[in-house]
Write an enzyme that holds these catalytic residues in place. Structure first.
Site, mmCIF file in Angstrom:
data_model
loop_
_atom_site.group_PDB
_atom_site.id
_atom_site.type_symbol
_atom_site.label_atom_id
_atom_site.label_comp_id
_atom_site.label_asym_id
_atom_site.label_seq_id
_atom_site.Cartn_x
_atom_site.Cartn_y
_atom_site.Cartn_z
ATOM 1 N N GLY A 117 4.270 43.197 -35.641
ATOM 2 C CA GLY A 117 3.819 43.926 -36.734
ATOM 3 C C GLY A 117 2.654 43.103 -37.439
ATOM 4 O O GLY A 117 1.536 42.856 -36.518
ATOM 5 N N GLU A 118 2.598 42.324 -38.450
ATOM 6 C CA GLU A 118 1.604 41.619 -38.725
ATOM 7 C C GLU A 118 1.822 40.107 -38.963
ATOM 8 O O GLU A 118 1.118 39.300 -39.731
ATOM 9 C CB GLU A 118 1.230 42.106 -40.335
ATOM 10 C CG GLU A 118 0.726 43.580 -40.580
ATOM 11 C CD GLU A 118 0.652 43.939 -41.913
ATOM 12 O OE1 GLU A 118 1.156 43.272 -42.827
ATOM 13 O OE2 GLU A 118 0.000 44.916 -42.315
ATOM 14 N N GLU A 119 2.880 39.780 -37.932
ATOM 15 C CA GLU A 119 3.072 38.468 -37.716
ATOM 16 C C GLU A 119 2.444 37.592 -36.550
ATOM 17 O O GLU A 119 2.424 38.521 -35.848
ATOM 18 C CB GLU A 119 4.664 38.382 -37.723
ATOM 19 C CG GLU A 119 5.525 38.836 -38.865
ATOM 20 C CD GLU A 119 6.983 38.755 -38.790
ATOM 21 O OE1 GLU A 119 7.261 38.217 -37.592
ATOM 22 O OE2 GLU A 119 7.572 39.123 -39.760
#
Length: 84
Positions: free
Chosen positions: A3-5
């Site tokens: 994801g956004e990690e």
């Protein structure tokens, strides 16, 4: 990670220096996006963990991930340090 990690590994870096770097990243992103009207303001939450002698790669990542979620729950623009 997903994801956004993302994950940053800092070999030969003590936990205090890693936290200092994480704070610089957090502040830089916040300042850049606040000062630039052409992009949305972004925040970042960061979990910092230090590898112990008993950690595996998976357990170290788990500690960092758990700490990241504590930072997100606390304010969504925070650096948190793992307790282990």
């Amino acid at each position: 990670m997903g994801g956004e990690e993302f994950l940053i590994i800092l070999p030969d870096t003590d936990i205090d220096s890693a936290i200092e770097l994480a704070e610089r990243i957090r502040l830089s992103l916040q300042q850049y996006t606040t000062a630039n009207n052409d992009i949305p303001v972004c925040t970042v939450s960061i979990g910092v963990a230090q590898c112990s002698k008993t950690d595996t790669s998976a357990s170290l990542i788990q500690h960092a991930d758990e700490t990241l979620y504590k930072a997100k729950a606390a304010s969504r623009t925070k650096v948190c340090r793992a307790t282990s």
